[in-house]
Design a protein around this motif. Structure first.
Motif, PDB file in Angstrom:
ATOM      1  N   PRO A   1       0.826  -1.221  -0.029  1.00  0.00           N
ATOM      2  CA  PRO A   1      -0.040  -0.057  -0.217  1.00  0.00           C
ATOM      3  C   PRO A   1       0.763   1.052   0.149  1.00  0.00           C
ATOM      4  O   PRO A   1       1.798   1.379   0.604  1.00  0.00           O
ATOM      5  CB  PRO A   1      -0.891  -0.354   1.239  1.00  0.00           C
ATOM      6  N   GLY A   2       0.260   2.189  -0.934  1.00  0.00           N
ATOM      7  CA  GLY A   2       1.091   3.270  -1.098  1.00  0.00           C
ATOM      8  C   GLY A   2       2.426   3.639  -1.661  1.00  0.00           C
ATOM      9  O   GLY A   2       2.955   4.585  -1.834  1.00  0.00           O
ATOM     10  N   GLU A   3       2.948   2.515  -2.133  1.00  0.00           N
ATOM     11  CA  GLU A   3       3.915   2.368  -3.097  1.00  0.00           C
ATOM     12  C   GLU A   3       3.642   2.515  -4.576  1.00  0.00           C
ATOM     13  O   GLU A   3       2.601   2.083  -5.131  1.00  0.00           O
ATOM     14  CB  GLU A   3       4.791   0.835  -3.065  1.00  0.00           C
ATOM     15  N   LEU A   4       4.481   3.439  -5.156  1.00  0.00           N
ATOM     16  CA  LEU A   4       4.030   3.930  -6.562  1.00  0.00           C
ATOM     17  C   LEU A   4       4.274   2.759  -7.538  1.00  0.00           C
ATOM     18  O   LEU A   4       3.515   2.774  -8.586  1.00  0.00           O
ATOM     19  CB  LEU A   4       4.692   5.324  -6.941  1.00  0.00           C
ATOM     20  N   ASN A   5       5.477   2.286  -7.597  1.00  0.00           N
ATOM     21  CA  ASN A   5       5.705   1.603  -8.838  1.00  0.00           C
ATOM     22  C   ASN A   5       5.299   0.135  -8.577  1.00  0.00           C
ATOM     23  O   ASN A   5       5.099  -0.459  -7.402  1.00  0.00           O
ATOM     24  CB  ASN A   5       7.326   1.310  -9.037  1.00  0.00           C
ATOM     25  N   SER A   6       4.990  -0.585  -9.751  1.00  0.00           N
ATOM     26  CA  SER A   6       4.212  -1.728  -9.563  1.00  0.00           C
ATOM     27  C   SER A   6       5.279  -2.836  -9.229  1.00  0.00           C
ATOM     28  O   SER A   6       6.409  -2.708  -9.688  1.00  0.00           O
ATOM     29  CB  SER A   6       3.506  -2.420 -10.869  1.00  0.00           C
ATOM     30  N   THR A   7       5.125  -3.705  -8.460  1.00  0.00           N
ATOM     31  CA  THR A   7       5.921  -4.863  -7.893  1.00  0.00           C
ATOM     32  C   THR A   7       6.030  -5.790  -9.187  1.00  0.00           C
ATOM     33  O   THR A   7       4.917  -6.500  -9.706  1.00  0.00           O
ATOM     34  CB  THR A   7       5.729  -5.520  -6.725  1.00  0.00           C
ATOM     35  N   PRO A   8       7.177  -6.094  -9.681  1.00  0.00           N
ATOM     36  CA  PRO A   8       7.201  -7.256 -10.719  1.00  0.00           C
ATOM     37  C   PRO A   8       6.932  -8.663 -10.126  1.00  0.00           C
ATOM     38  O   PRO A   8       7.163  -8.837  -9.080  1.00  0.00           O
ATOM     39  CB  PRO A   8       8.609  -7.125 -11.201  1.00  0.00           C
ATOM     40  N   GLU A   9       6.488  -9.533 -11.153  1.00  0.00           N
ATOM     41  CA  GLU A   9       6.313 -10.972 -10.917  1.00  0.00           C
ATOM     42  C   GLU A   9       7.566 -11.309 -10.375  1.00  0.00           C
ATOM     43  O   GLU A   9       8.635 -11.144 -10.866  1.00  0.00           O
ATOM     44  CB  GLU A   9       5.560 -11.769 -11.705  1.00  0.00           C
ATOM     45  N   VAL A  10       7.634 -12.335  -9.148  1.00  0.00           N
ATOM     46  CA  VAL A  10       9.051 -12.914  -8.763  1.00  0.00           C
ATOM     47  C   VAL A  10       9.036 -14.232  -9.414  1.00  0.00           C
ATOM     48  O   VAL A  10       8.250 -14.953  -9.733  1.00  0.00           O
ATOM     49  CB  VAL A  10       9.034 -13.210  -7.433  1.00  0.00           C
TER      50      VAL A  10
END
Length: 157
Positions: free
Chosen positions: A147-156
């Motif tokens: 929550p609140g993080e701007l960049n999308s997290t890539p799939e691991v």
């Protein structure tokens, strides 16, 4: 520094009672695998009883065992699960566990310092089962950002 950490729940259906000869090798490796997790970079906390593991917790039924833990990041958890000696135990899971016909693992973000309850974990698993991956409950295949993080997290992978 993130204000969130990743929580994970994993359920396994036992193919025999936990104290059976069939599961003896699995039980014999629990302390080693749990110590490996605790020594892994990014480990924060894991659910355990006074015996040092969670095999005595039968919240999901006496034929199931649970693993509930918190990690600093998805990457740290992924590294432990798929790039450590934990892999050798995972390769043998067919010896000890039945194939589950429904989703049995879930990830979700928790605020730093929050220790999730087994009830909270069950709620997140139900969200994933009912709605598929969402920001509230997801998997390694479809990771959502904290929550609140701007960049999308890539799939691991």
């Amino acid at each position: 520094m993130s204000l969130y950490q990743i929580a994970q729940l994993n359920i396994a259906a036992l193919s025999a009672p936990i104290d059976s000869p069939q599961l003896a090798d699995f039980v014999a490796n629990l302390d080693r695998v749990n110590a490996l997790a605790e020594a892994s970079q990014g480990f924060v906390w894991r659910l355990q009883t006074e015996e040092g593991d969670a095999t005595g917790i039968d919240y999901f039924g006496s034929d199931k065992i649970v693993n509930l833990s918190v990690w600093e990041s998805v990457e740290a958890l992924h590294s432990y699960v798929y790039r450590s000696a934990h892999v050798e135990i995972m390769r043998r899971k067919q010896e000890w566990f039945e194939k589950m016909g429904e989703v049995h693992m879930v990830l979700w973000w928790v605020p730093v310092g929050h220790i999730p309850s087994i009830e909270e974990a069950a709620e997140r698993l139900n969200i994933l089962r009912e709605s598929g991956p969402t920001a509230a409950a997801f998997t390694f295949r479809k990771v959502f950002q904290a929550p609140g993080e701007l960049n999308s997290t890539p799939e691991v992978t």
